[in-house]
Design an enzyme around this catalytic site. Structure first.
Site, PDB file in Angstrom:
ATOM      1  CG  HIS A  33      25.484  -3.808  -2.741  1.00 25.61           C
ATOM      2  ND1 HIS A  33      26.071  -3.421  -3.924  1.00 25.61           N
ATOM      3  CD2 HIS A  33      24.360  -3.053  -2.600  1.00 25.61           C
ATOM      4  CE1 HIS A  33      25.343  -2.452  -4.467  1.00 25.61           C
ATOM      5  NE2 HIS A  33      24.308  -2.214  -3.698  1.00 25.61           N
TER       6      HIS A  33
ATOM      7  CB  SER B 104      25.565   0.219  -2.122  1.00 23.56           C
ATOM      8  OG  SER B 104      24.680   1.326  -2.024  1.00 23.56           O
TER       9      SER B 104
ATOM     10  CE  LYS C  52      23.528  -3.405  -7.212  1.00 30.68           C
ATOM     11  NZ  LYS C  52      22.303  -2.763  -7.666  1.00 30.68           N
TER      12      LYS C  52
END
Length: 415
Positions: free
Chosen positions: A229, A201, A260
């Protein structure tokens, strides 16, 4: 002693055993930064959120370019409606752990949605993604076992290792060769778990999972991949980098988050291991934490089901990422990756002063990004981190580039 005598205060704190004294250098550094007149980069308040890509900050409409809201699901009408209905039907919370009174029908439906999304036999929903990593790392490996992890692993992975009793071995970031070497040096006894991340990330770079999984299997290790992610837009079904790399059959655990691409909060682990369900009885961050509110698991389940058919959104997100990466590079910014590898684009800057100045100039221009500095980054690395959304329009990407150009020139980051 007077209140404005910091040296005397520090000496007195140390003498009296003040447990906060260890943070004095950080407190002083933060205060010196704020004294220059800049806003606090870590204290931004969203006064009103207008959409996945826009918010009001200090009375100014601001493009959100640092929220990890990759697939723009936070305002999806079906997702919002599901949360409202669950709030009406089941109330505001469970007030209990998953193993006691904290499992409602919605929690099981959310796990069913995860199993369908990932094509696995088992799924466990945690209250946060942090707790999912904390739970697996601290539970699965004992004191005779080894956890082998990338040096740039997320804090939740490191904290899970610290909570458990396993022996920890780190290898150089994304180095297949060093992973092979470290595994080769381990004794024949004891189990081993290799922990990888699909997307890292901080810099937005992806792991060479195909090669790393092959090395781990060669040495008889189990494999966990954190796809926090990568979920939503990597691979034909949006499962993550491990799907795109074609190693689904060889990965033992996939860890993820709802905060996310799913657009809410929570975490999970999915697996095909036949003994997986025992984790519900022995995993402390699962057993001893109150479960997610019914409205949250309802939004998560609805979002996950919609992500199974989000091919157009995935394509637009990749288009946004490639456009912004190339545009920033063409302006003269130093980008952490040679090409767009994910929805994260990290802009490297030479020092903290210019990083803060650039962040401040952008927020004044109406663009919010994340600022990162050591210890969140390696020593001496300062950066601004952009995370794109599938809902960013072509016009917004144009505006972002124009505002980066103006801010970069104003602070001397570009010519």
């Amino acid at each position: 002693m007077t209140p404005d005598d910091p040296d005397r205060q520090s000496a007195d704190d140390a003498a009296t055993g003040d447990l906060f004294s260890k943070f004095d250098a950080l407190i002083a550094e933060r205060q010196a930064l704020l004294d220059t007149g800049v806003r606090d980069p870590f204290g931004i308040v969203m006064d009103e959120v207008l959409s996945p890509t826009l918010a009001m900050i200090k009375g100014k409409e601001t493009i959100l370019l640092g929220t990890y809201n990759y697939m723009g699901m936070t305002f999806d009408p079906d997702v919002v409606a599901a949360g409202k209905q669950a709030l009406d039907d089941f109330g505001s919370g469970t007030t209990g752990s998953r193993v006691l009174n904290g499992t409602y029908q919605g929690h099981k439906e959310c796990e069913e949605a995860l199993k369908a999304f990932y094509g696995t036999e088992y799924a466990m929903v945690f209250s946060t993604g942090y707790q999912a990593n904390l739970g697996l790392m601290s539970t699965i490996a004992g004191k005779e076992d080894y956890i082998i992890l990338d040096a740039d692993s997320h804090a939740s992975i490191y904290d899970g290792c610290a909570l458990g009793n396993a022996q920890i071995v780190r290898f150089r970031h994304n180095s297949v060769e060093d992973l092979d070497k470290r595994l080769g040096r381990l004794p024949a006894t004891g189990g081993r778990l290799v922990v990888l991340e699909g997307v890292y990330s901080m810099l937005g770079d992806i792991a060479p999972l195909k090669e790393m999984v092959a090395v781990a299997k060669k040495h008889g290790a189990m494999i966990a991949v954190d796809e926090a992610h990568g979920m939503g837009f990597f691979g034909p079904n949006g499962r993550g980098v491990f799907e795109e790399a074609g190693v689904e059959a060889d990965v033992d655990f996939v860890i993820g988050t709802f905060s996310k691409s799913v657009g809410t909060v929570g975490g999970f682990i999915v697996s095909n291991h036949p003994k997986f369900e025992v984790l519900r009885l022995v995993c402390r961050p699962y057993v001893f934490t109150a479960s997610l509110p019914p409205s949250v698991v309802a939004t998560a389940a609805t979002s996950i089901r919609k992500l199974m058919h989000a091919g157009d959104k995935r394509a637009h997100l990749w288009k946004n990422s490639k456009r912004l990466h190339k545009g920033l590079r063409d302006l003269g910014f130093n980008i952490a990756t040679p090409e767009a590898q994910s929805a994260i684009i990290a802009i490297l800057l030479p020092d903290q002063a210019q990083t803060v100045a650039m962040w401040q100039a952008l927020i004044e221009q109406g663009v919010y990004v994340n600022m990162a500095r050591p210890p969140a980054t390696p020593a001496g690395m300062f950066l601004l981190r952009c995370s794109l959304c599938a809902d960013h329009s072509d016009t917004q990407v144009d505006q972002i580039l124009e505002r980066f150009k103006a801010a970069g020139r104003a602070v001397g980051a570009i010519g």
